[in-house]
Scaffold this motif. Sequence first.
Motif, PDB file in Angstrom:
ATOM      1  N   ARG A  61       0.825  -1.188   0.000  1.00  0.00           N
ATOM      2  CA  ARG A  61       0.000   0.000   0.000  1.00  0.00           C
ATOM      3  C   ARG A  61       0.864   1.244   0.000  1.00  0.00           C
ATOM      4  O   ARG A  61       0.607   2.212  -0.713  1.00  0.00           O
ATOM      5  CB  ARG A  61      -0.889  -0.024   1.241  1.00  0.00           C
ATOM      6  CG  ARG A  61      -2.143   0.765   1.090  1.00  0.00           C
ATOM      7  CD  ARG A  61      -3.036   0.562   2.271  1.00  0.00           C
ATOM      8  NE  ARG A  61      -2.358   0.883   3.504  1.00  0.00           N
ATOM      9  CZ  ARG A  61      -2.904   0.731   4.698  1.00  0.00           C
ATOM     10  NH1 ARG A  61      -4.112   0.243   4.793  1.00  0.00           N
ATOM     11  NH2 ARG A  61      -2.238   1.032   5.773  1.00  0.00           N
ATOM     12  N   ALA A 339      -9.363  13.280  -2.984  1.00  0.00           N
ATOM     13  CA  ALA A 339      -9.362  12.068  -2.172  1.00  0.00           C
ATOM     14  C   ALA A 339      -8.123  11.229  -2.461  1.00  0.00           C
ATOM     15  O   ALA A 339      -7.462  10.739  -1.537  1.00  0.00           O
ATOM     16  CB  ALA A 339     -10.630  11.257  -2.435  1.00  0.00           C
ATOM     17  N   VAL A 342      -4.905  12.848  -0.990  1.00  0.00           N
ATOM     18  CA  VAL A 342      -4.870  12.796   0.469  1.00  0.00           C
ATOM     19  C   VAL A 342      -4.645  11.370   0.949  1.00  0.00           C
ATOM     20  O   VAL A 342      -3.838  11.109   1.843  1.00  0.00           O
ATOM     21  CB  VAL A 342      -6.176  13.363   1.051  1.00  0.00           C
ATOM     22  CG1 VAL A 342      -6.279  13.033   2.513  1.00  0.00           C
ATOM     23  CG2 VAL A 342      -6.234  14.847   0.848  1.00  0.00           C
ATOM     24  N   LEU A 343      -5.377  10.432   0.343  1.00  0.00           N
ATOM     25  CA  LEU A 343      -5.193   9.036   0.713  1.00  0.00           C
ATOM     26  C   LEU A 343      -3.759   8.601   0.469  1.00  0.00           C
ATOM     27  O   LEU A 343      -3.165   7.900   1.287  1.00  0.00           O
ATOM     28  CB  LEU A 343      -6.147   8.140  -0.085  1.00  0.00           C
ATOM     29  CG  LEU A 343      -7.593   8.103   0.416  1.00  0.00           C
ATOM     30  CD1 LEU A 343      -8.449   7.276  -0.514  1.00  0.00           C
ATOM     31  CD2 LEU A 343      -7.644   7.516   1.814  1.00  0.00           C
ATOM     32  N   SER A 346      -1.633   9.921   3.192  1.00  0.00           N
ATOM     33  CA  SER A 346      -1.948   9.279   4.468  1.00  0.00           C
ATOM     34  C   SER A 346      -1.399   7.870   4.512  1.00  0.00           C
ATOM     35  O   SER A 346      -0.777   7.461   5.499  1.00  0.00           O
ATOM     36  CB  SER A 346      -3.461   9.218   4.695  1.00  0.00           C
ATOM     37  OG  SER A 346      -3.996  10.500   4.732  1.00  0.00           O
ATOM     38  N   PHE A 347      -1.622   7.118   3.455  1.00  0.00           N
ATOM     39  CA  PHE A 347      -1.128   5.751   3.432  1.00  0.00           C
ATOM     40  C   PHE A 347       0.391   5.721   3.446  1.00  0.00           C
ATOM     41  O   PHE A 347       1.003   4.868   4.089  1.00  0.00           O
ATOM     42  CB  PHE A 347      -1.640   5.008   2.207  1.00  0.00           C
ATOM     43  CG  PHE A 347      -3.098   4.652   2.271  1.00  0.00           C
ATOM     44  CD1 PHE A 347      -3.796   4.282   1.137  1.00  0.00           C
ATOM     45  CD2 PHE A 347      -3.787   4.693   3.473  1.00  0.00           C
ATOM     46  CE1 PHE A 347      -5.142   3.959   1.198  1.00  0.00           C
ATOM     47  CE2 PHE A 347      -5.128   4.378   3.544  1.00  0.00           C
ATOM     48  CZ  PHE A 347      -5.807   4.008   2.394  1.00  0.00           C
ATOM     49  N   ASP A 350       1.412   6.327   6.967  1.00  0.00           N
ATOM     50  CA  ASP A 350       1.199   5.120   7.766  1.00  0.00           C
ATOM     51  C   ASP A 350       2.278   4.099   7.466  1.00  0.00           C
ATOM     52  O   ASP A 350       2.835   3.472   8.360  1.00  0.00           O
ATOM     53  CB  ASP A 350      -0.159   4.488   7.428  1.00  0.00           C
ATOM     54  CG  ASP A 350      -1.252   5.066   8.304  1.00  0.00           C
ATOM     55  OD1 ASP A 350      -2.426   4.792   8.035  1.00  0.00           O
ATOM     56  OD2 ASP A 350      -0.917   5.790   9.253  1.00  0.00           O
TER      57      ASP A 350
END
Lengths: 362, 325, 319
Positions: A61, A339, A342-343, A346-347, A350
């Motif tokens: 991911r 989206a 941003v995803l 964020s991923f 993480d």
Amino acid sequence: MSIQDKNTEMNDAGGMLSTTPISSPLHESTVDVDNQQEKPDQQKSLTPSQQSMRRFLQDKRAVISLGMIVFLVLVAIVGPPIYQHIGTPYTNDAGKQVGPEVYHNPYRHDLDFEDLPISARFWLGTDSVGADLLARLMQSLLISLSVAAAVEVVDILFGVTIGVLAGYYGGWIDQVLARITDVMFAFPGLLFAILLTGILGPASDQFLDTLPVIGQYGNARLIIVSIAFALTSWPVMARYVRGQTLQIKANQYIEAARTVGSSDFKIITRHIVPNLISIVIVASTLNIAGTIIGEAGISLLGLGVQDPGSSLGLMIAERADAIDTPHPWEVLLPCIVLAIIVLAFSFLGDGLRDTFDPRSKD
Amino acid sequence: MATNLLEVNNLKTYFYTRGGVVKAVNDVSFTIKPGETLGVVGESGCGKSVTALSVMHLIANPPGKIVDGHINFNGEDLLEKSTEELSDIRGSKISMIFQDPMTSLNPVFTVGYQIAETVKRHRKDVTNDQAWKRTVEMLDLVHIPDAKRRAKSYPHEFSGGMRQRVMIAIALACNPQLLIADEPTTALDVTIQAQVLELMKGLSQKYRTAVMLITHDLGVVAGTCQHVNVMYAGHIIESASVKQIFETPAHPYTVGLLQSIPRLDEQRGTRLTSIPGQPPDLINPLVGCPYAPRCPKVQARCHEERPELMPVGRGEQVAACFYPN
Amino acid sequence: MIQFLLKRLVGLIFVLFCVTFITFIMGYLAPGDPIHFIMGQHFNVKLYLQLRHLYGLDLPWYQQYFNFLVHILHFDFGYSYKQQQLTVISIITTNLPVTLELGVWALLLQFLIGIPLGILCAIKANTWIDTANMGTALLVYSIPGFVLAVFVRFAIAQIDQATGAGWPPTGWGNPWQYTWPDIQAKLAPILVFALGGAAYIARLARTSMLEVLRQDYIRTARAKGLRERIVIYRHALRNALIPLVTTFGYSLGFLVTGAFFIENIFNIPGLGSITVTSVSTRDYPVIQATVILLTIAIVLGNLLSDILYMIIDPRIKAE
């Protein structure tokens, strides 16, 4: 798997808590304990950085997110110039030739081409004033990424410097930092940004739009927006860095360095800051995601980028009512792009966090 | 001869991890008689804790699994029992106390509550008042001063030694037949250690509770146990009475353990003896005797065949070695 | 405990001072002369000076700030620049109930959905239930609220077209009333608003619960023979909830900012939209008032959750 890990695993299974020592990841010059034991068929141990890299590459991911980000950054930077050279010229009503550098320009308004769907000429269609959606999207992307980058640079510079100083020296720096972060926690970034852009915004339009590149096209407000976000992010980063500095400082190798007579400056630059890098990277990545959302939000409320400039938030706000029309893609496309970016960040954040501290995973 | 309270036969407990299958307990058999105190000794990772947790059926699954064997308690195989039946047995027939008293008690409940909870769980006909009375009784029994008042205190208000006593109180509240103590004093100061061990010894004698005492400290074993199992690499490699273990140790590993204890009467300047080599690999156990790589008396046969426990010396002493002392 | 409260109160007052000062200074330094603005066409020097005096704008800045503070304590934020007949307070109180309703419901739903979901996922860790829910939660939480809002609005519009249900895609019914049309209008915004927070809380609850389930005292509880249900819902849960209490206060901050966007996308006439419009009309008193009020709410919220935390955790109580 090393013997150490196995025993820990078993102890965990047996219910006893295992304690793994926090070691300095940077001291490759110290004796490599692993290699001292005889393990004839064991491969050479990897450095912590190499181990991290490997872990990262295993996180699909995160890798995909990184790829997506790189892709979008490239699109935002090189996209517009390229796009403006793709496409055949057409003749307009007045008999003039209109080439792609004109009709692929995001700032162009041409009421002959309102609300068009995807076509060969306009790859993603046009919006309500006839501007090419793809061009506008790329422009918006560029703005989002630029604001985020600018804010992050300030965030890291101020946040890390002050955080390390506060953590290392304590004293009045620490007290002042604590007060500032208290105020910042009470004052959410958005409110502050609203306040700043609301009150200084219109003026900035007047004064700053003479600036080259940045100032035109209603983008002048971005400076105010960036300042607002930068001001509210660095205390959080500083606080975080301060905490980590305190933890690192408590390690014995710091004490050892001091006994050897290293100066404070040396200790900070050679021992503390390198150990902070991984943490700062994670925090920055996540903060970038937040800034992108913030900038889009501010523009959504009409306080950021103004027409004819474009921002993802602005595009959404302008065409929110397009939902009920036959051309909802005008609002859905910026939403989707936002989206995705941003995803992705964020991923990535993480993933980076898991790479550098696998224990934090469940 | 009394029938055995606990009979463990061919127990195998494995852990399935990303690095491989860890054979933590690899064919272990032993018995405990009613009222007997059995010591289980071995280094970290030899499987003693996992054995204890297997008896209590508290192995976390995943990643652990009891793959084979029988655990007969009072004649019934625990491995065939349902979850409900097992939870009935735990805390009332078989109790366990753990190594770290600082984290073994729930911080948000009072100490008294945690004891009374056990009582009420296993004695359905007991009223709240009776349970509380029993709680205070138990706290008195384990020598917590001012028991009535302290019962209303929270765990963080107690020291490590006192918390371990509370754990003992919880474990003995329902008068179990077997108490499993997994390194109960390892995390405590030496002086407190002695106190807690005395307490356990006294209580187990008074109530005829059998004890399975797990430790890596041979000194602890000497003072409290009647019988001793020595474990290594997931096997029991020697089993004997406490006297025999100390006076006539048979297995080279036991000998090595005893030799590595520093002695007060040694000459100053003598080097400490240790057992050379690495702890065993539990994922890919070697063919043959697991101790072979480190054994001073190793022969060719040791690398080819794994020795079973066989009688050595007199009485019940057994050791898994082809060339015992 | 009292000592702690006093310390916090002092900190609180300091923060409020800073916030009010910053807000005031912004207004003070704002370019553009508000009186000019108000007078518009009818510029008259005498009137100008009178108005300046009336609004207290001819005083030195520190005195202005002092007056500002005093007025705030009386909840007097002055008159709106744009709608001069109305006091700022009246404007705010007209719109506050709507935002309050939106916020309260969202807050409640966040916790009511988030906590059970997180706990469930922790208990069923690494099963498909866990992965599916946590995956969705991650998406929902990462995507900004207003994007979700747009998607939801779109979905509603599509459903409306397909089924003719006629759910209003925007607007708000009557504040604090729940006839069917009211519910229709309010359901979507509240749900969307709550979703982001719920996802965050679910993840937090799950992590917390997993952490607790790993603890030694849970193993002790099992070793005591307690049934699994009791172990989880009595021993584990209470410990797992403790860290969540602190999120209660912090989520107020997110609520406040999120409200702006939800109101914008769903065209809800609340405090958020008032603030935004007042920015474009340069109605500084209104902006200042909302910012200050919202900040006070956030600060109080944080204080509340800190107090709650102290009450709940016996370890802290003792200190």
